[in-house]
Design a protein around this motif. Structure first.
Motif, PDB file in Angstrom:
ATOM      1  N   ARG A   1      11.423  43.726  42.389  1.00  0.00           N
ATOM      2  CA  ARG A   1      11.825  44.788  43.312  1.00  0.00           C
ATOM      3  C   ARG A   1      12.528  45.929  42.570  1.00  0.00           C
ATOM      4  O   ARG A   1      12.216  47.097  42.756  1.00  0.00           O
ATOM      5  N   ARG A   2      13.429  45.557  41.685  1.00  0.00           N
ATOM      6  CA  ARG A   2      14.149  46.583  40.918  1.00  0.00           C
ATOM      7  C   ARG A   2      13.209  47.389  40.041  1.00  0.00           C
ATOM      8  O   ARG A   2      13.324  48.611  39.935  1.00  0.00           O
TER       9      ARG A   2
ATOM     10  N   GLN B   1      11.323  49.743  42.171  1.00  0.00           N
ATOM     11  CA  GLN B   1      12.171  50.868  42.574  1.00  0.00           C
ATOM     12  C   GLN B   1      12.296  51.889  41.448  1.00  0.00           C
ATOM     13  O   GLN B   1      12.463  53.079  41.694  1.00  0.00           O
ATOM     14  N   SER B   2      12.217  51.412  40.212  1.00  0.00           N
ATOM     15  CA  SER B   2      12.275  52.329  39.074  1.00  0.00           C
ATOM     16  C   SER B   2      10.913  52.903  38.721  1.00  0.00           C
ATOM     17  O   SER B   2      10.767  53.526  37.665  1.00  0.00           O
TER      18      SER B   2
END
Ligand code: ZN
Ligand code: ZN
Ligand code: FE
Length: 762
Positions: free
Chosen positions: A724-725, A728-729
C-alpha cells in the motif's frame, strides 16, 4: 443440408483431456446438426466439423464459452478444409503424435452430481467411496504416462462391469471415457485394518472407522494424494496423543469439517474464504478462530488461525456424515518425512502412530499433499501448492528453452519449462532426509515423462550443500546454471506477472546463499531475468550457532543487542535480559566476534525472529517462521508511530542500519510499552524504510516497478502495508499469486533466470 456445406479443422489446446471434453464437443455438434469427428491427440483435441457455415461458427464460439468445468483452454485454432464423406458426428480413437504437450488435469473434488448420487439410496453408487465422473475425481496422482487413457492409470487393474462399461462408452453419459469410472461391483474398495483384529470391508469398514474415531482413536486414512492421520478434532487427549506419536510439537494440524455451517461454529468466514474453501481444488484455507469453540486446543496452540478444508474425496463425505464437527486430517508421516502413499509403506511407517488403517486398492502413483492458502485482501496466496493445482502450468510471456530447475532445500519444488509454460511440481518438502530426496527424484522423472520434457539446461541454487544442487551437479551432460537464491525469488514474481526488463526486487526471507559468503535474506536487488545487482541489504550480524540461531530466536536477539550496544547491553533494563543467563549470552557474543560457527546474515526473517524474542514472545521455535508469525498475530490495531531508520552507502550498495530500530525497541521495552505496540511500530517502520529506499532507487534508475518475494511476505500485515505504501508513492507493485512467495515458488524463478543467463552466455 444446404449446398453451402463447408468444413473446418479445429485444434484445441490446454487442459482438454480427462475432463469430459470430447462428449462436450460431440453434444455441441449434434445440437447444431454438424457432422465430423473429434479425437484426443498428444497436444490436445482435434476436431473435424462439417455443415452450414453459420452453425460451424456458432459451434466454435460455444467451445470456449461453454467448456466443461475442469477444462482450461489455452488456444483454439481453426482453418478451412475440404469436406469429407461424413454422415454423422463420431468420437474416434486417440492419436499419438510427435511432441506431446497435452496438459493434464489436477485432482479435484467430487462434483455436485456425483455427491447427489453418493447420497441417493436409489442410486447404484449409493455410499460408494470411489464415485467419480468426467467432471471430478483423481487425475494427476493416478497417471503413469500420456495420453491419459485407462491403461496408463492405476485403474488398469480394474475391469469395468457391464453397467460401468456402458456409461464409459456412451458419449451422452457423464462418465463417457471417465478413466477412473468404477462402482462397488467392479472398482476399488476400502478395508479397515486393526492390528490384532479382523479386516472389515466396504461400508462396514467406513462405519467401523467412524466408531474408532468417535472413541478417540487415530486412524490412518488413504486419500487422493496420500495418507492422512485422522483423529476427532474435538477430543483434546486424542489430538495430544497424535502430536506425541507423530513427533510434531506445535505446528497447527489441518482440519476437515463436513460443511460451511459447521466451519462457522469454530472459525470466521467471509465470502472470499467461502469461495476458495468450496472451490473444486479444495485447499486448506487459513481461517481466523472463533472463540470460544469446541475444537481441541492442541489442534492449533498459541495460534489465531485454523487450517480448514472441506471434504474432497467421496470417502471423506461418507466418513464425515457420521456426525463429526471436524476431523484432524494431517499428513500421514512421521515429522518431516514424505507422506505415505503405498499400503505397505503405510502399514510399516504409520503403525507406531495409528491405531488402525483405512486402506484401499486404488494405487496412488504420485504423492500430492494438500494445498494450503490464505486469502489476503481478496487475493488467494499459496503457502503450499500441491493437490488441486499441480500440474497446471504458469503461462509465461514468451517461449523458453526446456529447463529443469531443482529448487531450494526447504519447501522444495522443482520446475520444468517448455515453450511458454512453466510446470511447478507439487510441494516436495525439506530435502533433509533420503526419503524426501527419493520423492524429489521420482517427481522429476514422473513430470518429465507425463509432460514429455527433455531438459536442455539444468538450474539450481548456488548453495553447494543443498541436495538439489548436488543432484543437478551429478546429472551428466547438461549445462548447469546456478542461480542466486534471492535473484530466483525476484524472477519468480517477474515470471508470473509477465515482467521483462528491470525491476526493483525486494527479496525477504530466512536464509539464502550469498556469493560473498554471508547468509542473505534482506535483499533489495535491481534485477532482470538474467542479471541482478545488490542495491541494498540489511547490515549483516552474526548468527551465533548458525542453524541453532534459527531454532532459538533468543540467540538472534542477543546478537542484535550486541551489534547495537556492544558490551553495554548487559546493563540494559529490559525484561528480556532477565530471562537470559549472562554467561550464555557472553558465549554467543564471543562466537560472533570471533566468527566461530556464527556466519553473518542480512536476513530480514531473522530480524523478525529477534524482535519476537526481545518482546518476550518466545525463545525457541518448533518450526521456522513461528516467532515471526506470532509477532504478526500480536500486532496492535492502532497506529504507534515509527522507529528511526536509515542506511549508509558502502561500495556502491546501501547497508540498511539495524541499530536505530533495536535502540527504539529497547527504549520502548524499558518504558513498558506493550509487545503489541512494538510489533505495530516495527512493521510500520519496515514499510516506511523500504518505501523510502525504493524512492531513492527510483530517482537514480527510473525504475518504478517493485517485485516482492520471499517467505517474509507470508506475513500478510507486512506485505499488505508495504504494498500500500509503495503504491501511494507511485510504484507498481507485483506479488506472487500463482506460486508461493516462500521457497516453494523458488524453482519457477530459478528456471526462468537460468534460461536468461544461459542465453546471455551463448
Ligand atoms: Zn462427478
Ligand atoms: Zn462397475
Ligand atoms: Fe528463500
Amino acid at each position: 443440408m444446404s449446398e453451402a456445406l463447408t468444413a473446418k479443422r479445429v485444434r484445441v489446446c490446454g487442459i482438454v483431456q480427462g475432463v469430459g471434453f470430447r462428449p462436450f464437443i460431440f453434444q455441441l455438434a449434434e445440437e447444431r446438426h454438424l457432422h465430423g469427428h473429434v479425437a484426443n491427440t498428444s497436444s490436445g483435441v482435434d476436431i473435424h466439423v462439417e455443415g452450414e457455415p453459420s452453425q460451424i461458427e456458432a459451434f466454435i464460439d460455444a467451445i470456449s464459452a461453454q467448456a466443461p468445468p475442469l477444462a482450461q483452454i489455452t488456444t483454439i485454432e481453426s482453418r478451412r478444409v475440404a469436406p469429407g464423406p461424413c454422415s454423422e458426428f463420431k468420437i474416434i480413437p486417440s492419436r499419438q503424435e510427435e511432441g506431446r504437450s497435452t496438459l493434464i488435469s489436477p485432482d479435484v473434488s467430487i462434483c455436485a452430481d456425483c455427491l447427489n448420487e453418493l447420497r441417493d439410496p436409489q442410486d447404484r453408487r449409493f455410499g460408494y467411496p470411489f464415485i467419480n465422473c468426467t467432471n471430478c475425481g483423481p487425475r494427476y496422482t493416478i497417471i503413469d504416462d500420456v495420453p491419459y487413457d485407462r491403461p496408463k492409470t492405476s485403474m488398469r487393474h480394474f475391469r469395468m462391469c457391464p453397467a460401468c462399461q456402458t456409461e464409459y462408452d456412451n458419449p451422452r453419459d457423464r462418465r463417457f471415457h471417465a478413466q477412473p469410472n468404477a462402482c462397488d461391483d467392479c472398482g476399488p474398495h476400502v478395508a479397515l485394518e486393526v492390528p490384532g483384529g479382523d479386516v472389515r470391508q466396504g461400508a462396514e469398514a467406513v462405519t467401523a472407522t467412524a466408531r474408532l474415531l468417535a472413541d478417540g482413536k487415530i486412524v490412518a486414512i488413504k486419500g487422493l494424494g496420500g495418507y492422512h492421520l485422522a483423529v476427532d478434532a474435538t477430543n483434546d487427549a486424542a489430538v495430544a496423543r497424535l502430536r506425541r506419536r507423530k513427533q510434531r510439537e506445535e505446528k497447527p494440524l489441518a482440519l476437515m469439517a463436513p460443511d460451511l455451517e459447521t466451519i462457522r461454529t469454530f472459525a470466521h468466514l467471509d465470502a472470499d474464504e467461502v469461495e476458495v474453501l468450496a472451490s473444486p481444488q479444495r485447499p486448506i484455507v487459513l481461517l481466523r478462530k472463533r472463540r470460544p469453540n469446541t475444537i481441541a486446543p492442541a489442534v492449533s496452540p498459541r495460534n489465531a488461525w485454523f487450517g480448514v478444508m472441506l471434504p474432497y474425496a467421496p470417502l471423506h463425505y461418507v466418513l464425515l456424515a457420521h456426525g463429526f464437527t471436524a476431523l484432524v486430517m494431517t499428513s500421514g508421516n512421521l515429522s518431516e518425512e514424505p507422506i505415505a502413499i503405498a499400503n505397505g509403506d503405510a502399514r510399516e511407517r504409520l503403525a507406531p502412530i495409528a491405531d488402525a488403517l483405512l486402506v484401499h486398492d486404488r494405487e496412488i502413483l504420485l504423492r500430492c499433499d494438500d494445498s494450503i492458502v490464505r486469502k489476503t485482501d481478496g487475493v488467494t496466496r499459496f503457502l503450499r501448492r500441491a493437490r488441486g493445482f499441480v500440474p497446471v502450468p504458469v503461462f509465461l510471456r514468451r517461449r523458453q528453452p526446456s529447463v529443469l530447475a531443482c529448487g531450494a532445500e526447504l519447501k522444495n519444488t522443482v520446475c520444468l519449462l517448455k515453450e511458454n509454460r512453466a510446470f511447478v511440481s507439487q510441494h516436495i518438502g525439506d530435502l533433509e532426509n533420503l526419503a524426501t530426496y527419493a520423492f524429489f527424484q521420482a517427481t522429476i522423472d514422473h513430470l518429465q515423462r507425463i509432460l514429455d520434457i527433455t531438459p536442455e539446461i539444468l538450474a539450481c541454487d548456488m548453495h553447494p550443500d543443498y541436495l538439489s544442487t548436488r543432484y543437478a551437479r551429478e546429472r551428466d551432460g547438461l549445462p548447469l546454471v546456478q542461480v542466486q537464491h534471492h535473484h530466483a525469488h525476484v524472477v519468480s514474481t517477474m515470471a508470473e506477472n509477465h515482467l521483462e526488463g528491470q525491476v526493483i526486487g525486494l527479496a525477504f526471507d530466512g536464509t539464502g546463499y550469498g556469493p560473498d559468503g554471508t547468509v542473505w535474506g534482506g535483499e533489495v536487488l535491481i534485477a532482470e531475468a538474467g542479471a541482478y545487482e545488490r542495491a541494498a541489504y540489511l547490515t549483516p550480524v552474526p548468527m551465533p550457532g548458525s542453524a541453532a540461531a534459527i531454532k532459538e530466536p533468543w540467540r538472534m536477539a542477543v546478537s542484535y543487542l550486541a551489534h547495537t550496544f556492544d558490551d553495554r547491553f548487559y546493563d540494559l533494563d529490559i525484561p528480556f535480559l532477565a530471562t537470559v543467563e549472562r554467561r550464555r549470552a557472553e558465549v554467543l557474543v564471543t562466537m560472533g566476534r570471533q566468527g566461530l560457527n556464527a556466519p553473518l546474515t542480512s536476513s530480514l526473517g531473522r530480524l523478525f525472529d529477534g524482535i519476537a524474542a526481545l518482546i518476550g514472545l518466545r525463545h525457541q521455535v518448533a518450526f521456522e517462521g513461528q516467532a515471526a508469525m506470532e509477532l504478526e498475530m500480536t500486532i496492535a490495531a492502532e497506529d504507534a508511530g515509527l522507529y528511526d531508520y536509515g542506511w549508509k552507502t558502502v561500495d556502491a550498495s546501501r547497508r540498511i542500519e539495524i541499530a536505530p530500530i533495536i535502540e527504539g525497541v529497547v527504549a520502548d521495552l524499558a518504558r513498558g510499552v506493550s509487545g503489541a505496540r512494538i510489533s505495530r511500530r516495527f512493521h510500520a517502520t519496515l514499510s516506511a524504510l523500504f518505501t523510502a529506499l525504493c524512492d531513492e532507487l527510483r530517482s537514480q534508475t527510473g525504475i518504478d516497478r517493485v517485485a516482492l518475494s520471499g517467505g517474509v511476505f507470508q506475513n500478510a500485515v507486512f506485505s499488505t502495508e508495504l504494498a500500500r505504501r509503495l503504491e501511494q508513492s507511485g510504484f507498481r507493485v507485483y506479488t506472487q499469486r500463482l506460486v508461493p512467495a516462500n521457497d516453494g515458488g523458488l524453482s519457477l524463478g530459478q528456471a526462468v533466470a537460468a534460461a536468461a543467463i544461459w542465453s546471455r552466455q551463448a
